[in-house]
Design a protein around this motif. Structure first.
Motif, mmCIF file in Angstrom:
data_model
loop_
_atom_site.group_PDB
_atom_site.id
_atom_site.type_symbol
_atom_site.label_atom_id
_atom_site.label_comp_id
_atom_site.label_asym_id
_atom_site.label_seq_id
_atom_site.Cartn_x
_atom_site.Cartn_y
_atom_site.Cartn_z
ATOM 1 N N ILE C 39 38.481 64.524 23.665
ATOM 2 C CA ILE C 39 38.543 64.594 25.133
ATOM 3 C C ILE C 39 39.963 64.944 25.553
ATOM 4 N N ASN C 40 40.131 65.288 26.827
ATOM 5 C CA ASN C 40 41.487 65.487 27.348
ATOM 6 C C ASN C 40 41.698 64.597 28.568
ATOM 7 N N LEU C 42 41.418 64.978 31.575
ATOM 8 C CA LEU C 42 40.452 65.055 32.676
ATOM 9 C C LEU C 42 39.418 63.941 32.575
ATOM 10 N N ILE C 109 38.418 67.319 41.361
ATOM 11 C CA ILE C 109 38.792 67.606 39.966
ATOM 12 C C ILE C 109 37.726 67.042 39.029
ATOM 13 N N TYR C 117 32.371 71.534 31.964
ATOM 14 C CA TYR C 117 31.940 71.124 30.628
ATOM 15 C C TYR C 117 30.428 70.888 30.514
ATOM 16 N N GLN C 224 34.810 67.590 24.917
ATOM 17 C CA GLN C 224 35.373 68.912 25.221
ATOM 18 C C GLN C 224 34.545 70.070 24.705
#
Lengths: 179, 307, 410
Positions: C39-40, C42, C109, C117, C224
């Motif tokens: 994941i990131n 976000l 966002i 995604y 992701q």
């Protein structure tokens, strides 16, 4: 490795706690009385027209204020007191423009009800729990634990300003007479 | 690093949106007015050199309508009566020499309506102030006199009351067009505040006269610094017609110092938390920088050896 | 039959465990709630939103103590009492106002992360739907809160938005007056919007947040690459100490540690706005008290409503309302309009890639056009952008139907 994780976790937790304390301080300040409330905490009472042995009710900081001009020819039996011969000789009375006055917050020191004044008996009787005060605000009958409270005052000629202290008030406070 | 690229994308679109709805949209909505630094360049320079003593003699005529407290001349009438006569209470002139631009004041004394840019309002009725100077010399003498009597130090509050306060209330500072609201309290029996009601009656009469004079009630300026931009305020005060063509607001003719004092007053009443904001801000942000640093250490220790 | 050890010390771990199952709760809710490793940042937006909601709640509580919901007193209670008199009142108000604006930035966002995604498909439809319900409730919360200072923008926004309920040519004036409790926004209107803002809507929001979390539990958070993860097998690896090999991490402390770091950066940004750059969230026009006899020269909603407002604006009254209604509800249908089986980042999904970026840019264009005056070139751009928005959604089922399945995905 696990120690390192624990240590940083705890350090962060402690620092977050510090921030919470800061927020708590701001919250505390938010609950403080407003400046406008504090600025309004002064009341000037003109006593030049007062008649003897009549109860006048004024208001100061939202509380009732009792004012009675002491009768000049009062005799000891007029104002009974367990300890003193005449309540009208009490040191709690305040001299304004040459006349003696009883000035106090009109809330019973037991639980805050307003006592009624019986001018023929020269005393206050609280309807809530039967407490009694003499004409100088001293307790005649329990449950009130202490005399009627004298607010900070300053005498200005025939007037008295409540909420502002003066040397007279400070002297009475030192002698333990105001509450 | 991938996360930074993603962050860059997010920040980019956020900034574009911000730019579009704030700086760009506002530049389209509000017209741009050039600020001229209170120079009043439309008025001719006055070369005559004033003599305060001569000015003093001429100023006796002013006292028919104006008070000049600095010269111990009282107001000929109270504000309400004055407003019934003139539309608005004429100002005390003690501060005129300090807060008004010299050149403006001289021209105003010669031709009030055109100098104040209110000629459009007084086509069919006389302006309450007649020209007081017939030539440059007498105007310069009067200006020299007003400068000579003006106090060295003027507070922002005094500046506001002189320049704005006879038309604009400031209720958050308890200021009305006829002076400060008196401190009164209601009768504890009747619960009515007679003294206050009497004051309000006078205020109502004054406002009534003011509305007839100005066309509408000038707005309360309590928080005008939050409602208008700094740029709008200074260009508007400098030349009201430039921002709101046709407005009844006169050009007051403040000099730079005068405007700065007035603005200071507007700010201390309209944005009283500014000093506290500036004091607390760095601490809070500093706190979160340290917080983020500690959080970073915790995050790195947790994610070490995961990938 | 529950077992209670009579010798357990009150409030000891064992005692609490027998009564509250704290070990199980901790396991289920934190230490064994599995999050993909891939994941990131976000993925931290949910936590950022929860924290911002917390900030709104706390600052709101302090504002509530001094705010007076009376048309004659509301403006001064906010702008004089709270801003000038109450200790740190200005801080609570700036925090509340700025958070109310920033929360929408984060919501957008968060939404666009989900769209990008594909996190609304394959078992995650309810996450999307409950999230959209939250978006709508937050919008209502923001609007009702905007009424409370009773400034010019409050009053005229109240006037314009309630007038929408006359539903164009249907002319339901009765409904409009019923909503206002008056012919115009007045005391009744302020009173009921105050109630909505401080009681009813916050309760609904809190319930929806719980639902939103609940919908995440079974399908788990996306990752992701849209990879389908066997969470049980991966969790077993983690528990066996294979931290590196496992594709998952526990919510607490591993995922949390990253969330808190992101939260820290977010709060630096947020408090920078609170102290130094709050004008964008506290419109100057609303510092003029409400005046029913004078409309401000420019009225516009807060920035987060601008895109849907702009969809209303370029059309005549009735079609405008229909377009506006379309914009309000269309996002709810996303999981069903996207006919592709692929759960993958938009950039790997053929035409959908363009669809995503055009939608994003189009909504930004609509947002900006919603603020500038509707004149000249702006009207043209706004009209085109509104049509692009509508056509994008009409085209969505077709372009996703054509999309080729990505290898390895069902």
């Amino acid at each position: 490795m696990s120690d390192r994780r624990d240590f940083f976790g705890k350090a962060l937790g402690a620092f977050a706690g510090l921030g919470a304390l800061g927020a708590l301080y701001a919250a505390k300040r938010t609950w403080d009385p407003l400046p406008s409330v504090k600025a309004a905490g002064f009341t000037t009472i003109d006593l030049s027209q007062a008649k003897e042995n009549v109860l006048y009710t004024e208001m100061w900081r939202g509380k009732p204020i009792f004012v009675i001009k002491v009768p000049k020819d009062a005799v000891p039996s007029d104002a009974p007191n367990g300890r003193k011969e005449n309540a009208y000789d009490d040191k709690r009375l305040i001299t304004v423009g040459g006349d003696k006055f009883f000035i106090a917050i009109g809330l019973c020191t037991h639980l805050g009800c307003i006592p009624a004044y019986y001018s023929d008996q020269h005393k206050f009787i609280c309807a809530c729990h039967g407490g009694q005060f003499n004409a100088a605000g001293e307790v005649l009958k329990a449950p009130p634990p202490s005399p009627l409270v004298i607010p900070p005052f300053k005498v200005e000629g025939k007037k008295v300003v409540l909420g502002e202290s003066s040397p007279e008030y400070e002297k009475m406070k030192k002698a333990g007479l105001v509450a | 690093m991938k996360e930074l690229k993603i962050l860059a994308v997010v920040v980019f679109f956020t900034l574009v949106t911000y730019w579009g709805v704030e700086p760009y949209a506002h530049s389209v909505m509000h017209k741009h007015v050039e600020f001229k630094n209170f120079k009043y360049e439309d008025l001719k320079p006055i070369t005559a050199k004033g003599d305060p003593a001569k000015g003093q003699a001429l100023a006796a005529a002013c006292a028919g309508c104006h008070s000049i407290k600095a010269a111990k001349m009282p107001a000929p009438m109270d504000p309400v009566t004055a407003s019934a006569t003139y539309g608005v209470n004429p100002p005390d002139l003690s501060l005129a020499g300090k807060l008004l631009d010299e050149k403006y004041l001289a021209h105003f004394l010669k031709d009030p309506t055109h100098t104040a840019l209110v000629a459009h309002k007084f086509k069919n009725r006389p302006y309450p102030m007649p020209p007081m100077a017939t030539d440059d010399q007498s105007a310069a003498d009067l200006v020299a006199y007003f400068k000579s009597i003006a106090p060295k130090e003027v507070t922002p509050k005094e500046a506001y009351e002189f320049a704005c306060g006879r038309c604009h209330e400031m209720r958050y500072a308890k200021w009305t067009q006829i002076g400060e609201e008196p401190k009164t309290k209601p009768n504890i029996q009747t619960k009515m505040d007679e003294e206050k009601l009497k004051f309000q009656e006078k205020l109502a009469q004054y406002k009534d006269h003011l509305v007839k004079y100005m066309g509408k009630l000038p707005p309360d300026l309590s928080i005008i610094v939050r409602a208008r931009s700094e740029d709008f305020l200074k260009t508007f005060v400098e030349d009201p017609q430039s921002q709101l063509p046709g407005t009844a607001m006169p050009r007051v003719g403040l000099n730079k110092e005068g405007y700065e004092l007035v603005f200071k007053r507007l700010e201390e009443v309209g944005d009283p938390s500014k000093p506290k904001r500036e004091a607390v801000g760095p601490w809070v942000i500093g706190y979160f920088i340290i917080f983020t640093f500690l959080a970073y250490l915790w995050y790195k220790s947790n994610w070490k050896g995961l990938k | 039959m529950a077992h209670f050890d009579p010798n357990a010390r009150p409030f000891s771990h064992q005692w609490l465990n027998e009564r509250l199952a704290i070990d199980t709760l901790k396991r289920v809710l934190s230490t064994e709630y599995w999050i993909p490793k891939n994941i990131n940042f976000l993925w931290a937006m949910g936590m950022v939103l929860a924290a911002t909601f917390g900030v709104l709640l706390i600052s709101g509580i302090f504002l509530l103590m001094y705010y007076i919901p009376d048309t004659k007193l509301a403006f001064d209670s906010v702008n004089h009492t709270i801003m000038g008199e109450v200790g740190y009142g200005w801080l609570w108000r700036h925090m509340h106002g700025v958070a109310a604006s920033v929360v929408f930035l984060i919501i957008y966002i968060h939404m666009f992360t989900g769209i990008y995604y594909g996190s609304y498909k394959r078992g995650r439809e309810l996450i999307w739907l409950s999230g959209m319900l939250l978006f709508v409730t937050f919008s209502a919360e923001a609007f009702s809160g905007y009424m409370l200072p009773w400034g010019q923008m409050s009053y005229w926004a109240g006037m314009v938005i309630t007038n929408l309920f006359s539903l164009g040519s249907l002319d339901f004036q009765g409904l409009v007056e019923w909503i206002r409790g008056d012919y115009v926004p007045g005391q009744a209107f302020l009173g009921r919007f105050f109630m909505l803002h401080v009681v009813l809507l916050p309760l609904v929001i809190m319930a929806l947040i719980v639902l939103h979390f609940g919908t995440l539990r079974i399908p788990h958070v996306n990752n992701q690459d849209g990879e389908e993860i066997d969470f049980e097998a991966e969790a077993a690896k983690w528990k066996a100490g294979k931290r590196k090999e496992s594709k998952v991490i526990p919510f607490n402390p591993v995922f949390m540690s990253k969330d808190v770091f992101v939260l820290g950066i977010y709060f630096i940004f947020y408090f920078y706005l609170v102290f130094y750059h709050f004008e964008f969230a506290m419109d100057p026009v609303n510092f003029d008290p409400a005046d029913p006899l004078k409309t401000p020269p420019h009225i516009y909603p807060e920035w987060y409503f601008l895109w849907s407002y702009e969809i209303l604006r370029p059309f005549p009254k009735d079609p405008g309302l229909i377009a506006f209604g379309f914009a309000q509800v269309i996002f709810f249908f996303l999981p069903f309009l996207d006919r592709s089986p692929n759960v993958a980042p938009a950039n790997r999904r053929g035409i959908f890639k363009y669809w995503f970026w055009i939608l994003l840019v189009d909504m930004i264009v609509l947002t900006v056009m919603g603020k500038v005056p509707p004149i000249g070139i702006y009207t043209t751009i706004g009209t085109v952008a509104a049509w692009v928005f509508i056509l994008l959604w009409v085209a969505l089922p077709f372009i996703t139907k054509m999309e080729k399945p990505i290898r390895g995905q069902k």
